[in-house]
Motif scaffolding. Sequence first.
Motif, short mmCIF file in Angstrom:
data_model
loop_
_atom_site.label_atom_id
_atom_site.label_comp_id
_atom_site.label_asym_id
_atom_site.label_seq_id
_atom_site.Cartn_x
_atom_site.Cartn_y
_atom_site.Cartn_z
N GLY A 120 29.62 26.18 2.91
CA GLY A 120 29.93 27.39 3.28
C GLY A 120 31.27 28.05 2.49
O GLY A 120 31.38 29.25 2.30
N SER A 121 31.99 27.08 2.07
CA SER A 121 33.20 27.59 1.24
C SER A 121 32.59 28.27 -0.01
O SER A 121 33.42 29.30 -0.67
CB SER A 121 34.14 26.53 0.93
OG SER A 121 34.43 25.87 2.08
N LYS A 128 33.23 35.96 6.71
CA LYS A 128 31.83 36.64 6.24
C LYS A 128 31.82 38.06 6.21
O LYS A 128 30.89 38.60 5.77
CB LYS A 128 30.93 36.01 7.19
CG LYS A 128 30.45 34.40 7.23
CD LYS A 128 29.82 33.89 8.10
CE LYS A 128 29.54 32.40 8.09
NZ LYS A 128 29.09 31.80 9.16
N ALA A 152 40.77 25.10 7.23
CA ALA A 152 40.54 25.70 8.25
C ALA A 152 38.96 26.19 8.29
O ALA A 152 38.39 26.41 7.05
CB ALA A 152 41.26 27.08 8.37
N ARG A 153 38.33 26.50 9.44
CA ARG A 153 37.08 27.30 9.47
C ARG A 153 37.31 28.60 9.91
O ARG A 153 38.27 28.83 10.79
CB ARG A 153 36.08 26.66 10.49
CG ARG A 153 35.98 24.80 10.27
CD ARG A 153 34.52 24.54 10.24
NE ARG A 153 34.40 23.16 10.07
CZ ARG A 153 34.10 22.76 9.14
NH1 ARG A 153 33.50 23.43 8.29
NH2 ARG A 153 33.76 21.41 9.07
N ASP A 163 30.11 14.38 2.86
CA ASP A 163 28.93 13.99 3.19
C ASP A 163 27.83 14.17 2.05
O ASP A 163 26.74 13.80 2.13
CB ASP A 163 28.34 15.54 4.08
CG ASP A 163 29.12 15.72 5.08
OD1 ASP A 163 29.37 14.60 5.95
OD2 ASP A 163 29.40 16.73 5.77
N GLY A 204 35.57 22.78 -1.45
CA GLY A 204 35.03 22.74 0.12
C GLY A 204 33.63 22.42 0.09
O GLY A 204 33.07 21.96 -1.06
N THR A 230 33.70 17.12 0.11
CA THR A 230 33.16 16.91 1.47
C THR A 230 32.65 15.20 1.25
O THR A 230 31.98 14.70 0.38
CB THR A 230 32.01 17.87 1.92
OG1 THR A 230 31.34 17.17 3.05
CG2 THR A 230 30.93 17.98 0.77
N TYR A 272 40.51 29.77 3.91
CA TYR A 272 40.26 31.32 3.74
C TYR A 272 41.19 32.15 5.08
O TYR A 272 41.63 33.40 4.72
CB TYR A 272 38.91 31.75 3.81
CG TYR A 272 37.97 31.32 2.90
CD1 TYR A 272 38.15 31.91 1.56
CD2 TYR A 272 36.92 30.54 2.98
CE1 TYR A 272 37.56 31.61 0.55
CE2 TYR A 272 36.18 30.11 1.96
CZ TYR A 272 36.36 30.97 0.52
OH TYR A 272 35.58 30.23 -0.53
N PRO A 295 34.98 31.77 10.27
CA PRO A 295 33.86 32.65 10.19
C PRO A 295 34.10 33.97 9.83
O PRO A 295 33.23 34.68 9.19
CB PRO A 295 33.21 32.47 11.34
CG PRO A 295 34.02 31.48 12.40
CD PRO A 295 35.30 31.10 11.58
N ARG A 303 37.15 40.29 4.18
CA ARG A 303 37.52 39.73 2.65
C ARG A 303 38.25 40.85 2.08
O ARG A 303 39.62 40.46 1.05
CB ARG A 303 36.37 39.62 1.99
CG ARG A 303 35.42 38.46 2.71
CD ARG A 303 34.44 37.74 1.51
NE ARG A 303 33.41 38.90 1.38
CZ ARG A 303 32.33 39.23 2.14
NH1 ARG A 303 32.29 38.37 3.06
NH2 ARG A 303 31.60 40.26 1.98
N GLY A 332 36.87 24.40 4.78
CA GLY A 332 35.77 23.58 5.53
C GLY A 332 36.34 22.20 5.87
O GLY A 332 37.57 22.02 5.90
P1 ATP Z 1 31.79 21.17 5.19
O1 ATP Z 1 30.54 20.81 4.22
O2 ATP Z 1 32.87 20.05 4.95
O3 ATP Z 1 31.58 21.60 6.52
P2 ATP Z 1 31.90 23.95 4.25
O4 ATP Z 1 32.92 24.40 3.38
O5 ATP Z 1 30.40 23.93 4.36
O6 ATP Z 1 32.58 22.32 4.58
P3 ATP Z 1 32.14 25.92 6.17
O7 ATP Z 1 32.76 26.04 7.92
O8 ATP Z 1 30.70 26.15 6.40
O9 ATP Z 1 32.45 24.53 5.80
O10 ATP Z 1 32.62 27.11 5.54
C1 ATP Z 1 34.12 27.06 5.47
C2 ATP Z 1 34.62 28.62 5.28
O11 ATP Z 1 34.07 29.19 4.22
C3 ATP Z 1 34.30 29.29 6.73
O12 ATP Z 1 35.05 28.91 7.49
C4 ATP Z 1 34.41 30.51 6.13
O13 ATP Z 1 35.72 31.07 6.25
C5 ATP Z 1 33.73 30.24 4.70
N1 ATP Z 1 32.42 30.90 4.48
C6 ATP Z 1 31.48 30.26 5.11
N2 ATP Z 1 30.26 31.15 4.73
C7 ATP Z 1 30.58 32.35 4.37
C8 ATP Z 1 29.90 33.33 3.96
N3 ATP Z 1 28.66 33.50 4.06
N4 ATP Z 1 30.72 34.33 3.30
C9 ATP Z 1 32.17 34.42 3.23
N5 ATP Z 1 32.55 33.21 3.76
C10 ATP Z 1 31.90 32.12 4.26
#
Ligand code: ATP
Length: 319
Positions: free
Chosen positions: A104-105, A77, A71-72, A127, A101, A125, A41, A74, A82, A10
């Motif tokens: 999402g992470s 998911k 990295a992001r 935030d 992270g 983060t 991931y 998606p 996985r 993230g």
């Molecule tokens: P930030 O709050 O800084 O944005 P974050 O961890 O919330 O950080 P995301 O981009 O939402 O950032 O999530 C990071 C990564 O986690 C995604 O790019 C993806 O690889 C993985 N991820 C997010 N949601 C899922 C999910 N539902 N299942 C599996 N992997 C996920």
Amino acid sequence: IKRIGVLTSGGDAPGMNAAIRAVVREGLHLGLEVYGIFDGYEGLHQGKIKPLDRNSVSDVINRGGTFLGSARFPEFKQQKTREEAIENLKKYGIDALVVIGGDGSYMGAKKLTEMGYPCIGIPGTIDNDIPGTTYTIGFDTALNIVVEAIDRLRDTSASHKRISIVEIMGRYCGDLTLGAAVAGGAEFVVIPEKGYSEAELLGQIKAGIAKGKTHMIIAMCEHVTKVDKLAEHIQAETGHDTRATILGHIQRGGTPTAQDRILASRMGSFAVKLLLEDQGGRCIGVVNSQMVHYDIIDCINNMKRPFNQELFDLSDSLF
Ligand code: ATP
């Protein structure tokens, strides 16, 4: 558990390096082998995995960003992606993971845990938008950067009798904006938790001018309104020169503060200890200065971040 992996995912945050360092050093200290997974991931899926020794994390405690990269991705998911990533964990003999992270992470970490690879989530983060912890890693550093920016804007807006709008990060969490508004002495604070009315803000600005204020700072959380447009409206309504400054990614970089380094070090060490107790699918927080841990899904789905009403009232009464 003999061999663990660590990754950052993230958005990056200052202090992530200190957390990685703590995972590596605590892991080695407790007799584990530690592998670094590069680029979140995505890197896990691509097999960007290398063993880390204590020297791999020398001279990183003071560095912003994350030397592992983030990295992001998606695609993670998807179950199939996985499963492919897990093949890499098997190849390297990695039994468990520490994931640093945001929420999402955390989802990715929970899913890997369900697939037999225990993961611990560390909140990284700026935030401060993750439940189950009073502070996330990076928040304190970003807060100090924003306050410094407000101080600078104050100098110039005072000299030119200008109204300054500062757009501050936080996604949909007003903590960074509110903290910066109080520490920076901003006249107005606009955060998602309290709703927004342009008409009301304009009324308050006019009241401020009527009281003799010659310059003002408005601390505005991102995603609330278009600050450039708002600046035009304020200028048209009040006749005062008004500028909007979007701080942007400046807020994400820089040397982590001592607070963030300490928090990151504590969290990294705690994560390794939890894994050794066979705890997976947990996320870490700091509450009342103590390390705590919760079920990741419960944390994301059911726990709410408490709103700091006292600080909000303070921002109002001290203006
Ligand atoms: P930030 O709050 O800084 O944005 P974050 O961890 O919330 O950080 P995301 O981009 O939402 O950032 O999530 C990071 C990564 O986690 C995604 O790019 C993806 O690889 C993985 N991820 C997010 N949601 C899922 C999910 N539902 N299942 C599996 N992997 C996920």
